[in-house]
Design an enzyme around this catalytic site. Structure first.
Site, PDB file in Angstrom:
ATOM      1  N   CYS A  79       0.743  -1.057   0.148  1.00 16.18           N
ATOM      2  CA  CYS A  79      -0.063   0.018  -0.126  1.00 16.18           C
ATOM      3  C   CYS A  79       0.945   1.364  -0.097  1.00 16.18           C
ATOM      4  CB  CYS A  79      -1.095   0.018   1.046  1.00 16.18           C
ATOM      5  SG  CYS A  79      -2.181   1.043   1.108  1.00 16.18           S
ATOM      6  N   HIS A 166      -3.935  -5.074   0.876  1.00 12.83           N
ATOM      7  CA  HIS A 166      -3.268  -5.837   1.854  1.00 12.83           C
ATOM      8  C   HIS A 166      -3.360  -7.191   2.018  1.00 12.83           C
ATOM      9  CE1 HIS A 166      -2.694  -2.040   4.154  1.00 12.83           C
ATOM     10  NE2 HIS A 166      -3.662  -1.440   3.516  1.00 12.83           N
ATOM     11  N   GLU A 168      -2.151  -9.064   4.193  1.00 12.24           N
ATOM     12  CA  GLU A 168      -2.196  -9.835   5.616  1.00 12.24           C
ATOM     13  C   GLU A 168      -3.475  -9.730   6.073  1.00 12.24           C
ATOM     14  OE1 GLU A 168      -1.716  -5.175   5.736  1.00 12.24           O
ATOM     15  OE2 GLU A 168      -1.276  -6.847   4.468  1.00 12.24           O
ATOM     16  N   SER A 220       1.962 -11.535  37.575  1.00 12.80           N
ATOM     17  CA  SER A 220       0.597 -10.785  37.804  1.00 12.80           C
ATOM     18  C   SER A 220      -0.709 -11.945  37.833  1.00 12.80           C
ATOM     19  CB  SER A 220       0.390  -9.965  36.463  1.00 12.80           C
ATOM     20  OG  SER A 220       0.493 -10.767  35.371  1.00 12.80           O
ATOM     21  N   GLY A 221       0.040 -13.180  37.442  1.00 16.54           N
ATOM     22  CA  GLY A 221      -1.170 -14.001  37.375  1.00 16.54           C
ATOM     23  C   GLY A 221      -1.951 -14.396  35.901  1.00 16.54           C
ATOM     24  N   GLY A 222      -1.370 -13.532  34.844  1.00 18.63           N
ATOM     25  CA  GLY A 222      -1.552 -13.518  33.677  1.00 18.63           C
ATOM     26  C   GLY A 222      -0.816 -14.761  32.722  1.00 18.63           C
ATOM     27  N   VAL A 223      -0.944 -14.678  31.598  1.00 18.22           N
ATOM     28  CA  VAL A 223      -0.597 -15.486  30.557  1.00 18.22           C
ATOM     29  C   VAL A 223       1.171 -15.178  30.621  1.00 18.22           C
ATOM     30  CG1 VAL A 223      -0.467 -16.564  28.412  1.00 18.22           C
ATOM     31  CG2 VAL A 223      -2.272 -16.155  29.420  1.00 18.22           C
ATOM     32  N   ASP A 224       1.537 -14.005  30.452  1.00 15.13           N
ATOM     33  CA  ASP A 224       2.813 -13.648  29.861  1.00 15.13           C
ATOM     34  C   ASP A 224       3.759 -14.019  31.136  1.00 15.13           C
ATOM     35  OD1 ASP A 224       1.614 -12.962  27.637  1.00 15.13           O
ATOM     36  OD2 ASP A 224       1.403 -10.664  28.340  1.00 15.13           O
ATOM     37  N   SER A 225       3.424 -13.304  32.302  1.00 13.25           N
ATOM     38  CA  SER A 225       4.431 -13.107  33.272  1.00 13.25           C
ATOM     39  C   SER A 225       4.436 -14.849  33.739  1.00 13.25           C
ATOM     40  CB  SER A 225       4.013 -12.316  34.575  1.00 13.25           C
ATOM     41  OG  SER A 225       2.600 -12.760  34.966  1.00 13.25           O
ATOM     42  N   SER A 226       3.589 -15.591  33.760  1.00 16.25           N
ATOM     43  CA  SER A 226       3.559 -17.269  34.085  1.00 16.25           C
ATOM     44  C   SER A 226       4.405 -17.722  33.199  1.00 16.25           C
ATOM     45  CB  SER A 226       2.145 -17.458  33.915  1.00 16.25           C
ATOM     46  OG  SER A 226       1.375 -16.907  34.937  1.00 16.25           O
TER      47      SER A 226
END
Length: 508
Positions: A79, A166, A168, A220-226
């Site tokens: 584009c 586009h 994608e 944090s209890g979230g996916v990323d930090s775990s």
């Protein structure tokens, strides 16, 4: 060295989606602002120029010197990227007679390596106000649509291409095939970017970088930090010291449940109760950005206090993922960021710790794939994303302990009912929002004047765009009845049917 594609970002809302599609082809890629990108190294196999809301006809439009790469590395302009190539190399770009936005049929009658194996007539997605009316000098038009003569072109003497659509987005039915043609067949990238490969390389790298040093990580209890914790634990074992802080803004019973899950994962974790400290600092504050900053500041203070108790720690680990990094180094600078981030920056220099971010190169769904390979429990991997400031930005007003209690109960009913109807795992993110509105109601023979709660549930791949979920009416009705009957203080429930963009997933 890992094969990779460099994506130069000119500010398009679709740039991250290009990267997602490249990763789906099991090829590593990096997004960098057009005005601040690294020199290609031996692993760089090609360059993609993203779209942009700007016009190449404007004097202050984004520009980059492509001469070091032209003819040396394959280039694909998408584009705006295609219009930039045309504008710089003897073509012509003019305003479209009408804005070209939406589906179009691409005619792929000219045989070439970029459109190889595409259907003769292929649906694509257009989104541009300018159009290329003359292709660059020394190039050939390879695709057209009924209204766009120069839909795609190729330089005759080099592997440089431009497309005015586009590939994608899913509306471009052969878009992934076109990207595969460019990345695999033209750039000759090896398709070896997968979770097992990533884990092996990352664990070895962490061992070499960290050695026998101690690392502190705020969970944090979230996916990323775990997942970050699990990856670091595999690399350095008990030298990883995790801290999980209850800021009083978590979901109902979340602190106890998640803390136990971490202990089952054999993580070296310490739980800290600090809710009253957060409530005191937040007292009377209504502004969403100031609430975020207060929550971030107090988190840092509590975290700093606890970190000092870990003798000899030299590293601070964070669960930063790629969308955090990209949004925090916006093409146009931090002033245009939608919101401040909880992970990137913010921790005081006085901690004198070096930063390690093992997931920095990954998108959210890739993090889940890594976590699954590492053996992280499914109930943690399947958890919906939860904002760093927690319920503090789902209470659209000042924060009190009583408001948190009300919202926790309503949110718990919402989430549990979604689970009961097997809807939770089909939703990217769901939660309740307590509104600064009271409405009249009737309960029994009494008139009530109580709070309104909004329910939000969206589907997404990585949170960059999102559509609201069509929860069946009977389920919404059940959720509403349960909340109104069981949560004292709420007498009305509404459902948010806004998509991102233009709305954001969170209300603040």
């Amino acid at each position: 060295m890992q094969d990779k594609i460099l994506i130069l970002d000119f500010g398009s809302q679709y740039t991250q989606l290009i990267a997602r599609r490249v990763r789906e082809l099991n090829v590593y890629c990096e997004i960098h602002p057009f005005n601040n990108f690294p020199a290609p190294d031996a692993g760089t196999k090609g360059i993609i120029l993203s779209g942009s809301p700007a016009s190449v006809r404007d004097s202050n439009s984004p520009d980059v010197d492509l001469s070091p790469f032209m003819g040396k590395l394959p280039i694909l302009g998408v584009c705006y990227g295609a219009q930039l190539l045309a504008n710089k190399y003897g073509g012509e770009v003019q305003p479209s007679a009408h804005r070209e936005y939406g589906r179009a049929m691409l005619n792929n009658s000219v045989k070439n390596d970029l459109t190889d194996n595409l259907s003769p007539q292929s649906q694509v997605w257009m989104s541009h106000a300018d159009t290329i009316v003359r292709e660059p000098a020394g190039s050939t038009i390879i695709s057209s649509t009924d209204s766009v003569k120069v839909a795609a072109f190729k330089f005759n003497d080099q592997q440089t291409y431009g497309i005015q659509f586009h590939p994608e987005v899913t509306h471009s039915t052969d878009g992934l095939q076109l990207l595969k043609n460019f990345i695999v067949n033209i750039c000759h990238c090896t398709q070896d970017w997968d979770p097992a490969h990533f884990i092996t390389e990352k664990v070895a790298s962490l061992k070499e970088t960290i050695g026998n040093d101690k690392v502190i990580l705020g969970l944090s209890g979230g996916v990323d930090s775990s997942v970050a914790a699990s990856l670091l634990h595999r690399a350095i074992g008990p030298n990883l010291h995790c801290i999980f802080i209850d800021n009083g803004l978590l979901r109902k019973d979340e602190f106890e449940q998640v803390l136990e899950a971490y202990r089952q994962m054999d993580l070296n974790v310490k739980g800290i109760q600090a809710s009253q400290r957060f409530y005191k600092e937040l007292e009377g504050e209504k502004d969403p950005e100031r609430k975020r900053k207060i929550i971030g500041r107090v988190f840092v203070e509590v975290f700093d206090d606890e970190s000092k108790k870990v003798e000899g720690a030299r590293w601070l680990a964070q669960g930063t993922i790629y969308p955090d990094v990209i949004e925090s180094v916006s093409v146009n600078g931090p002033s245009v960021m939608i919101k401040s981030h909880h992970n990137v920056g913010g921790l005081p220099e006085k901690m004198n710790l070096k930063i390690v971010e093992p997931l920095r190169a990954l998108f959210k769904d890739e993090v889940r794939r890594i976590g699954k390979e590492l053996g992280v429990p499914a109930d943690i991997l399947g958890r919906h994303p939860f904002p760093g400031p927690g319920l503090g930005i789902r209470i659209i007003d000042d924060i009190t302990e009583e408001k948190v209690r009300i919202l926790q109960l309503a949110d718990a009913i919402f989430i549990e009912t979604l689970r009961q109807h097997n809807l939770y795992d089909t939703i990217w993110q769901a939660g309740a929002i307590l509104l600064p509105v009271k409405s009249v109601g009737v309960m029994g023979d009494e008139r009530t004047y109580e709070n309104v709660v909004a329910l939000r549930a969206v589907g997404s791949l990585d949170g960059m765009t999102a559509d609201w979920i069509h929860i069946p009416y009977n389920v919404l009705g059940e959720i509403s009845n349960k909340i109104i009957n069981q949560v004292k203080g709420i007498n009305r429930v509404v459902y948010d049917i806004s998509s991102k963009p233009p709305a954001t997933i969170e209300w603040e």
